[in-house]
Design an enzyme around this catalytic site. Structure first.
Site, PDB file in Angstrom:
ATOM      1  N   HIS A 139       0.807  -1.219   0.000  1.00  0.00           N
ATOM      2  CA  HIS A 139       0.000   0.000   0.000  1.00  0.00           C
ATOM      3  C   HIS A 139       0.842   1.272   0.000  1.00  0.00           C
ATOM      4  O   HIS A 139       0.342   2.344  -0.286  1.00  0.00           O
ATOM      5  CB  HIS A 139      -0.986   0.004   1.171  1.00  0.00           C
ATOM      6  CG  HIS A 139      -0.377   0.216   2.522  1.00  0.00           C
ATOM      7  ND1 HIS A 139      -0.122  -0.810   3.397  1.00  0.00           N
ATOM      8  CD2 HIS A 139       0.016   1.338   3.156  1.00  0.00           C
ATOM      9  CE1 HIS A 139       0.384  -0.322   4.511  1.00  0.00           C
ATOM     10  NE2 HIS A 139       0.483   0.980   4.390  1.00  0.00           N
ATOM     11  N   ASP A 169      -0.039  -7.661   1.279  1.00  0.00           N
ATOM     12  CA  ASP A 169       0.392  -6.274   1.470  1.00  0.00           C
ATOM     13  C   ASP A 169       1.913  -6.159   1.519  1.00  0.00           C
ATOM     14  O   ASP A 169       2.466  -5.401   2.315  1.00  0.00           O
ATOM     15  CB  ASP A 169      -0.232  -5.667   2.723  1.00  0.00           C
ATOM     16  CG  ASP A 169      -0.080  -4.146   2.765  1.00  0.00           C
ATOM     17  OD1 ASP A 169       0.025  -3.537   1.680  1.00  0.00           O
ATOM     18  OD2 ASP A 169      -0.051  -3.564   3.866  1.00  0.00           O
ATOM     19  N   GLY A 242       3.436   6.473   8.410  1.00  0.00           N
ATOM     20  CA  GLY A 242       4.805   6.512   7.907  1.00  0.00           C
ATOM     21  C   GLY A 242       5.634   5.327   8.340  1.00  0.00           C
ATOM     22  O   GLY A 242       6.681   5.049   7.763  1.00  0.00           O
ATOM     23  N   ASN A 243       5.188   4.592   9.386  1.00  0.00           N
ATOM     24  CA  ASN A 243       5.885   3.376   9.803  1.00  0.00           C
ATOM     25  C   ASN A 243       5.606   2.205   8.877  1.00  0.00           C
ATOM     26  O   ASN A 243       6.304   1.180   8.934  1.00  0.00           O
ATOM     27  CB  ASN A 243       5.473   2.964  11.216  1.00  0.00           C
ATOM     28  CG  ASN A 243       6.307   3.602  12.306  1.00  0.00           C
ATOM     29  OD1 ASN A 243       5.801   4.377  13.110  1.00  0.00           O
ATOM     30  ND2 ASN A 243       7.589   3.292  12.334  1.00  0.00           N
ATOM     31  N   SER A 244       4.582   2.320   8.024  1.00  0.00           N
ATOM     32  CA  SER A 244       4.206   1.211   7.151  1.00  0.00           C
ATOM     33  C   SER A 244       5.389   0.735   6.318  1.00  0.00           C
ATOM     34  O   SER A 244       6.042   1.531   5.653  1.00  0.00           O
ATOM     35  CB  SER A 244       3.077   1.634   6.215  1.00  0.00           C
ATOM     36  OG  SER A 244       1.879   1.814   6.907  1.00  0.00           O
ATOM     37  N   LEU A 299     -11.519 -20.390  -6.062  1.00  0.00           N
ATOM     38  CA  LEU A 299     -12.793 -21.091  -6.197  1.00  0.00           C
ATOM     39  C   LEU A 299     -13.872 -20.220  -6.828  1.00  0.00           C
ATOM     40  O   LEU A 299     -14.723 -20.708  -7.560  1.00  0.00           O
ATOM     41  CB  LEU A 299     -13.299 -21.550  -4.819  1.00  0.00           C
ATOM     42  CG  LEU A 299     -12.721 -22.842  -4.232  1.00  0.00           C
ATOM     43  CD1 LEU A 299     -13.351 -23.110  -2.873  1.00  0.00           C
ATOM     44  CD2 LEU A 299     -12.961 -24.008  -5.165  1.00  0.00           C
ATOM     45  N   VAL A 301     -15.909 -17.978  -4.760  1.00  0.00           N
ATOM     46  CA  VAL A 301     -16.999 -17.962  -3.781  1.00  0.00           C
ATOM     47  C   VAL A 301     -16.717 -16.876  -2.751  1.00  0.00           C
ATOM     48  O   VAL A 301     -15.571 -16.480  -2.547  1.00  0.00           O
ATOM     49  CB  VAL A 301     -17.150 -19.312  -3.047  1.00  0.00           C
ATOM     50  CG1 VAL A 301     -17.586 -20.409  -4.002  1.00  0.00           C
ATOM     51  CG2 VAL A 301     -15.849 -19.701  -2.335  1.00  0.00           C
ATOM     52  N   ILE A 303     -17.200 -16.506   1.273  1.00  0.00           N
ATOM     53  CA  ILE A 303     -17.431 -17.445   2.371  1.00  0.00           C
ATOM     54  C   ILE A 303     -17.380 -16.721   3.707  1.00  0.00           C
ATOM     55  O   ILE A 303     -16.878 -15.604   3.821  1.00  0.00           O
ATOM     56  CB  ILE A 303     -16.401 -18.596   2.362  1.00  0.00           C
ATOM     57  CG1 ILE A 303     -14.972 -18.039   2.453  1.00  0.00           C
ATOM     58  CG2 ILE A 303     -16.570 -19.465   1.136  1.00  0.00           C
ATOM     59  CD1 ILE A 303     -13.908 -19.120   2.520  1.00  0.00           C
TER      60      ILE A 303
END
Length: 513
Positions: A139, A169, A242-244, A299, A301, A303
């Site tokens: 991100h 991510d 900003g730590n991401s 698949l 689907v 769920i």
């Protein structure tokens, strides 16, 4: 959940603090102040014997300074530029209509070079190899048109995107050069709840920042629906915007996680942060560094967990599995014969306890693999074979989920027949047209919510399963209600079609009509 935060503006807090000092809000003690309690001159504290009570416990580091000095050179600040597309029409206050935006692109067109506003973002990352490979969050760099990396020694280098994986991510970028300081993932030694951790990164643009804490919990698999293959480490070391993408270290300087998200009602750190464990991050980033695309089984689907609906379905307490909420038309599950309302209890002979477990097992499959699914349908056990497809990107999947969000709920129609506090009618051609119900949806139509209004029912919804059986008529629904009451259950499981997708629902049963 506040997730995927990164710096987009100035640091107002620091500005306020400086203004408060300059403006006299803080009253500093006078330089001419006299002795305090009769003591003056330079103080030389000595904890002595009484200070032992506050000494760090055995095994705790006296300081994180040595660890930080060893690993900090491998941590980088990442600055990105993204192009923000301008809307084609804008609303001017005072005008009853929108006017064309001279800077916007026409609908369905991409903006030309130089058009639109530029947004700035910031995150963190760390070198994972001496030749310039850097790990960060997807991100942070997903929509970047320019990526700049600032090293610990102050150098700034342009970076390029090598690869990214939305479903975990994670992303890898690269700068040109060699002999960069780098750190390693620790896969073998798993951190325990209570072990020390150090988070290093670029919060609010303040690069080179270290925070410390402990592992607060493990196996947080429900942090973010867009990363279904990640059981996060929960840590209480402060993580902010900003730590991401920055690393989480143990006290030996080994990377045990990649900081990714926070839980916060305020937008700032409240001591609940989440890091992608090294055991997940390393194999994904290794493949991205080799230029491989991350592909997973599929698949087709939607769920959910069975547990909230088990009682209303009348299933035994020890029943475990994943509930199929909807099936993508034309997808692998649809071609294999899976239906909404099925409960998957095992895959290829191995029991399935939760929806996350099924998602991850399917994800490990390759396109073309045959998946043998044991299911419960209409109260009976069956086996369905589905040939796995290739999972689309999370962006494409989300677009499909949001495709019908703008649909409006139609006005009520006729009264219908009251069943368990809801008025329903057979699905006729006229009702199908009135409520824009697709041709492949069958059941009974809610015409008036009645007492069911308090439970969220709206006209135009279609009930197509009740308990463990399909509903094709009002008599089917009435029979399911009677069976649930005869079994002394307080609720009845319904599968409901809505314009925004299928919804499983335990209907509270009134004592009488």
């Amino acid at each position: 959940m506040k997730r995927k935060e990164f710096m987009l503006g100035a640091i107002a807090g620091l500005t306020f603090a400086a203004a408060a000092t300059a403006g006299g809000v803080i009253d500093w003690p006078s330089a001419a102040a006299g002795p305090v309690a009769g003591v003056s001159g330079r103080l030389a504290p000595n904890a002595g014997g009484s200070g032992l009570a506050f000494a760090p416990p055995q095994g705790a580091p006296l300081s994180f300074a040595d660890i930080f000095s060893q690993v900090a050179p491998a941590v980088v600040q990442i600055d990105v530029k993204t192009r923000v597309r301008q809307p084609s029409m804008i609303q001017v206050p005072g005008l009853p209509f929108a006017i064309p935006n001279p800077n916007g692109a026409e609908e369905g067109e991409e903006g030309a070079e130089g058009e639109g506003a530029v947004a700035m973002g910031a995150g963190s990352g760390f070198f994972i190899a001496a030749n310039g490979f850097i790990v960060t969050n997807n991100h942070v760099v997903a929509d970047a048109t320019e990526i700049t990396v600032k090293l610990a020694d102050g150098r700034e280098l342009e970076a390029r995107l090598v690869g990214r994986d939305e479903a975990t991510d994670l992303a890898v970028i690269k700068v040109d050069g060699s002999d960069f300081p780098f750190v390693n993932f620790e896969e073998a030694a798993q951190p325990r709840v209570g072990d020390w951790v150090i988070a290093v990164g670029n919060p609010f643009g303040l690069g080179g920042t270290a925070t410390a804490g402990i592992v607060s919990a493990q196996g947080r698999g429900d942090v973010d629906a867009s990363t279904p293959y990640t059981d996060y480490l929960q840590i209480d070391a402060a993580i902010n915007r900003g730590n991401s993408g920055g690393p989480t270290f143990d006290i030996y300087g080994r990377v045990i996680g990649v900081n990714s998200a926070i839980y916060s009602p305020t937008g700032g750190s409240v001591g609940i942060g989440f890091a992608i464990p090294a055991a997940i991050a390393k194999p994904i980033t290794d493949r991205l560094m080799r230029g491989e695309a991350i592909e997973r089984g599929y698949l087709g689907v939607e769920i959910g967990n069975l547990a909230p609906y088990r009682e209303s379905m009348g299933l035994p307490e020890n029943t475990r599995g994943a509930l199929i909420n909807s099936v993508t038309p034309g997808g692998p599950a649809d071609r294999g014969g899976l239906q909404a309302g099925d409960v998957v209890t095992a895959m290829n002979g191995e029991a399935v306890a939760t929806s996350s477990e099924l998602t991850r097992r399917v994800g490990r499959a390759r396109a073309g693999d045959t998946l043998r699914l044991d299911i419960l349908r209409d109260g009976r056990r069956q086996t369905v074979n589905v040939r796995s497809g290739t999972r689309p990107s999370e962006t494409d999947l989300q677009a499909g989920r949001n495709g019908a969000e703008d649909l409006e709920t139609p006005a009520p129609a006729q009264a219908g027949t009251a069943v368990a506090g809801i008025n329903v009618a057979p699905l006729s051609a006229a009702l199908r047209q009135r409520y824009e119900i697709p041709a492949n949806v069958n059941g009974v139509v809610v015409t008036q919510a009645g007492r069911g209004a308090t439970q969220g029912f709206q006209p135009g919804y279609v009930i197509f399963r009740a308990g463990t059986a399909p509903v094709t008529s009002i008599a089917d629904l009435q029979a399911a209600v009677q069976a649930a009451r005869a079994a002394d259950r307080d609720s009845l499981f319904l599968m409901i079609w809505t314009p925004r997708g299928n919804v499983p629902f335990p209907l509270d049963l009134p004592k009488s009509e």
